[in-house]
Scaffold this active site. Structure first.
Site, short mmCIF file in Angstrom:
data_model
loop_
_atom_site.label_atom_id
_atom_site.label_comp_id
_atom_site.label_asym_id
_atom_site.label_seq_id
_atom_site.Cartn_x
_atom_site.Cartn_y
_atom_site.Cartn_z
CE LYS A 41 6.86 -2.54 8.55
NZ LYS A 41 6.10 -2.14 8.81
NE ARG A 90 0.92 6.73 9.75
CZ ARG A 90 1.83 5.62 10.29
NH1 ARG A 90 1.95 4.51 11.25
NH2 ARG A 90 2.78 4.86 9.06
CB SER A 128 1.97 -0.77 14.47
OG SER A 128 0.51 -0.90 14.05
P1 ADP Z 1 2.40 -1.67 6.49
O1 ADP Z 1 3.78 -2.40 7.04
O2 ADP Z 1 2.34 -2.33 5.44
O3 ADP Z 1 2.95 0.07 6.49
P2 ADP Z 1 1.17 -1.05 8.59
O4 ADP Z 1 0.18 -1.77 9.93
O5 ADP Z 1 1.79 -0.13 9.53
O6 ADP Z 1 1.47 -1.47 8.17
O7 ADP Z 1 -0.28 0.53 8.33
C1 ADP Z 1 -1.27 -0.19 7.15
C2 ADP Z 1 -1.46 1.75 6.56
O8 ADP Z 1 -1.95 2.01 6.60
C3 ADP Z 1 -0.06 2.32 5.73
O9 ADP Z 1 -0.93 2.92 4.41
C4 ADP Z 1 -0.07 3.57 7.32
O10 ADP Z 1 0.22 4.26 6.45
C5 ADP Z 1 -1.38 3.42 7.25
N1 ADP Z 1 -1.52 4.14 8.20
C6 ADP Z 1 -0.86 2.87 9.58
N2 ADP Z 1 -1.19 4.71 11.02
C7 ADP Z 1 -2.03 5.15 10.67
C8 ADP Z 1 -2.71 6.42 10.82
N3 ADP Z 1 -3.22 6.69 12.79
N4 ADP Z 1 -3.68 7.20 10.59
C9 ADP Z 1 -4.08 7.59 8.80
N5 ADP Z 1 -2.72 5.89 8.57
C10 ADP Z 1 -2.77 5.37 9.14
#
Ligand code: ADP
Length: 162
Positions: A41, A90, A128
């Site tokens: 990414k 989620r 994010s």
């Molecule tokens: P990645 O790029 O590894 O998916 P992220 O920073 O997007 O990293 O997410 C890290 C973890 O946190 C993932 O397992 C994602 O599903 C989880 N996550 C992100 N947002 C939420 C949320 N609002 N509630 C619960 N888990 C979340």
């Protein structure tokens, strides 16, 4: 000591992530929050900015340590003697991606368990990418992210204008 690792891009960290971190920190003696460089990414925030936001947001949780890596998470987990990799779920859309990731990790090392925590209902819409979109359309994000994230967004916007 039972240690776990919670990896992610944290681009930026949200209250959804923090919810998972608080809950996971109660399940393990020590939780490493690992900011992944993530070559797949192109992040909005640099690794240093993401790491700093995560560190500032989590400074008051005693058994949480923040680290960064560009290595395979399973290798980092092994080096730290972590017994589990924590991820948040989620919706069904997360499931497919996470299932594949878990299968890959199991193939690499089946001694490290994947632990999935369900998103809290009121945080399940936070991601994010939605935060970045909201901010770009001037939607108030202050309830969805820690204050340092709002500050960093504003700083970046100012820098981009100059
Ligand atoms: P990645 O790029 O590894 O998916 P992220 O920073 O997007 O990293 O997410 C890290 C973890 O946190 C993932 O397992 C994602 O599903 C989880 N996550 C992100 N947002 C939420 C949320 N609002 N509630 C619960 N888990 C979340």
């Amino acid at each position: 000591m039972r240690k776990a690792i919670y990896p992610g891009s944290f681009d930026p960290i949200t209250k959804g992530h923090i919810d998972i971190i608080l809950r996971a920190s109660k399940l393990f003696d020590k939780l490493y929050v690992c900011v992944a460089k993530n070559l797949n990414k192109t992040p909005y925030f640099t690794l240093e900015e993401r790491l700093n936001m995560v560190k500032v947001s989590l400074k008051d949780i005693p058994n949480v340590e923040v680290i960064a890596t560009d290595k395979l998470i399973v290798s980092v987990a092994k080096e730290l003697n972590a017994i589990a990799i924590v991820r948040g779920l989620r919706a069904v859309t997360d499931f497919e991606y996470e299932f594949q990731l878990a299968a890959g990790n199991e193939y690499i090392d089946n001694n490290i368990e994947m632990v999935f925590l369900m998103a809290s209902l009121n945080k399940s819409f936070i991601s994010s990418s939605s935060i970045k979109e909201f901010y770009s359309y001037n939607v108030d994000i202050t309830k969805l992210v820690p204050p340092i994230v709002v500050e960093e967004f504003n700083k970046k916007k100012l820098n981009n204008k100059n």
